[in-house]
Design a protein around this motif. Structure first.
Motif, PDB file in Angstrom:
ATOM      1  N   GLY A   1       0.808  -1.218   0.000  1.00  0.00           N
ATOM      2  CA  GLY A   1       0.000   0.000   0.000  1.00  0.00           C
ATOM      3  C   GLY A   1       0.842   1.269   0.000  1.00  0.00           C
ATOM      4  N   LEU A   2       2.104   1.154   0.416  1.00  0.00           N
ATOM      5  CA  LEU A   2       3.014   2.299   0.319  1.00  0.00           C
ATOM      6  C   LEU A   2       3.317   2.647  -1.135  1.00  0.00           C
ATOM      7  CD1 LEU A   2       5.614   1.392   3.071  1.00  0.00           C
ATOM      8  CD2 LEU A   2       4.074   3.356   3.090  1.00  0.00           C
ATOM      9  N   ASP A   3       3.271   1.664  -2.011  1.00  0.00           N
ATOM     10  CA  ASP A   3       3.628   1.856  -3.414  1.00  0.00           C
ATOM     11  C   ASP A   3       2.431   1.812  -4.355  1.00  0.00           C
ATOM     12  OD1 ASP A   3       6.512   2.144  -3.230  1.00  0.00           O
ATOM     13  OD2 ASP A   3       6.486   0.081  -2.499  1.00  0.00           O
ATOM     14  N   LEU A   4       1.257   1.546  -3.809  1.00  0.00           N
ATOM     15  CA  LEU A   4       0.040   1.566  -4.618  1.00  0.00           C
ATOM     16  C   LEU A   4      -0.823   2.726  -4.152  1.00  0.00           C
ATOM     17  CD1 LEU A   4      -0.945  -2.221  -4.694  1.00  0.00           C
ATOM     18  CD2 LEU A   4       0.282  -0.920  -6.444  1.00  0.00           C
ATOM     19  N   PRO A   5      -1.520   3.380  -5.037  1.00  0.00           N
ATOM     20  CA  PRO A   5      -1.539   3.161  -6.467  1.00  0.00           C
ATOM     21  C   PRO A   5      -0.176   3.430  -7.096  1.00  0.00           C
ATOM     22  CG  PRO A   5      -2.966   5.015  -5.869  1.00  0.00           C
ATOM     23  CD  PRO A   5      -2.389   4.484  -4.623  1.00  0.00           C
ATOM     24  N   LEU A   6      -0.051   2.958  -8.328  1.00  0.00           N
ATOM     25  CA  LEU A   6       1.209   3.117  -9.061  1.00  0.00           C
ATOM     26  C   LEU A   6       1.454   4.580  -9.397  1.00  0.00           C
ATOM     27  CD1 LEU A   6       0.883   0.069 -11.458  1.00  0.00           C
ATOM     28  CD2 LEU A   6       2.303   0.248  -9.416  1.00  0.00           C
ATOM     29  N   LYS A   7       2.728   4.889  -9.608  1.00  0.00           N
ATOM     30  CA  LYS A   7       3.123   6.260  -9.924  1.00  0.00           C
ATOM     31  C   LYS A   7       4.096   6.260 -11.095  1.00  0.00           C
ATOM     32  CE  LYS A   7       2.913   6.757  -5.045  1.00  0.00           C
ATOM     33  NZ  LYS A   7       2.584   5.347  -4.927  1.00  0.00           N
ATOM     34  N   VAL A   8       3.940   7.257 -11.961  1.00  0.00           N
ATOM     35  CA  VAL A   8       4.878   7.481 -13.058  1.00  0.00           C
ATOM     36  C   VAL A   8       5.311   8.933 -12.972  1.00  0.00           C
ATOM     37  CG1 VAL A   8       5.160   7.604 -15.558  1.00  0.00           C
ATOM     38  CG2 VAL A   8       3.879   5.725 -14.554  1.00  0.00           C
ATOM     39  N   LEU A   9       6.628   9.146 -12.966  1.00  0.00           N
ATOM     40  CA  LEU A   9       7.178  10.489 -12.936  1.00  0.00           C
ATOM     41  C   LEU A   9       7.671  10.846 -14.336  1.00  0.00           C
ATOM     42  CD1 LEU A   9       7.986  12.915 -11.124  1.00  0.00           C
ATOM     43  CD2 LEU A   9      10.249  11.843 -10.926  1.00  0.00           C
ATOM     44  N   VAL A  10       7.289  12.027 -14.807  1.00  0.00           N
ATOM     45  CA  VAL A  10       7.689  12.504 -16.131  1.00  0.00           C
ATOM     46  C   VAL A  10       8.329  13.869 -15.930  1.00  0.00           C
ATOM     47  CG1 VAL A  10       6.895  13.068 -18.457  1.00  0.00           C
ATOM     48  CG2 VAL A  10       5.714  11.289 -17.145  1.00  0.00           C
ATOM     49  N   TRP A  11       9.576  14.024 -16.442  1.00  0.00           N
ATOM     50  CA  TRP A  11      10.251  15.305 -16.275  1.00  0.00           C
ATOM     51  C   TRP A  11      11.172  15.575 -17.449  1.00  0.00           C
ATOM     52  CZ3 TRP A  11      12.446  10.952 -14.470  1.00  0.00           C
ATOM     53  CH2 TRP A  11      13.831  10.831 -14.569  1.00  0.00           C
ATOM     54  N   GLU A  12      11.516  16.837 -17.579  1.00  0.00           N
ATOM     55  CA  GLU A  12      12.453  17.257 -18.622  1.00  0.00           C
ATOM     56  C   GLU A  12      13.840  17.356 -18.006  1.00  0.00           C
ATOM     57  OE1 GLU A  12      13.163  21.391 -20.761  1.00  0.00           O
ATOM     58  OE2 GLU A  12      11.248  20.495 -21.352  1.00  0.00           O
ATOM     59  N   ASP A  13      14.803  16.643 -18.595  1.00  0.00           N
ATOM     60  CA  ASP A  13      16.150  16.637 -18.038  1.00  0.00           C
ATOM     61  C   ASP A  13      16.963  17.839 -18.533  1.00  0.00           C
ATOM     62  OD1 ASP A  13      17.157  15.979 -20.580  1.00  0.00           O
ATOM     63  OD2 ASP A  13      17.438  13.868 -20.086  1.00  0.00           O
TER      64      ASP A  13
END
Length: 157
Positions: free
Chosen positions: A104-116
């Protein structure tokens, strides 16, 4: 006349140690098997829009979209475009939480999107294998998490 620093840099052992110190963080990132990574051909916002559309099409619940760069701007700071998408499917996640509540610490799932720094848009998320191992789940539960890779690939087409 050479300074002590200049003569120290001619020492092969010191140069080797300096190279290790410079490249060790890069090697650690390259060998990190806890994270999946993709480069997106789209902007940060467009990438997250596309991912949201694919997830909704598949019946996946979008819980939150967090614009970290907007949050930074609100407090007078700057941050390259960075967004986090939080999503999941209770039908897939509930059995995982029944077997190992700590996931439950990692759900729901997460996606990180960033500009490098080079202007490339990076997409990153936890690998299913990492989540399974981290929470001591049987490998058979991998199927409950495995779809995320294909969903992200579909969004980046």
């Amino acid at each position: 006349m050479r300074t002590k620093m200049q003569s120290d840099l001619t020492n092969p052992m010191l140069r080797f140690i300096l190279l290790l110190l410079l490249f060790a963080p890069l090697a650690a990132l390259a060998g990190d098997d806890t994270l999946s990574r993709r480069v997106s051909p789209y902007s940060v916002s467009d990438t997250v829009d596309r991912l949201e559309a694919v997830l909704r099409e598949k019946g996946v619940t979008i819980f939150a979209r967090i614009d970290h760069s907007a949050g930074a701007k609100d407090v007078g700071l700057t941050l390259r475009p960075t967004e986090l998408l939080i999503f999941g499917n209770p039908k897939a996640g509930t059995p995982l939480m029944q077997a190992a509540p700590t996931i439950g610490l990692d759900l729901p799932l997460k996606v990180l999107v960033w500009e490098d720094d080079q202007g490339q848009v990076q997409v990153i998320w936890n690998t299913p294998a990492y989540l399974i191992e981290r929470h001591g789940l049987d490998a058979s539960y991998t199927k409950n998490l495995a779809a995320v890779d294909g969903l992200i690939d579909a969004a980046l087409k």
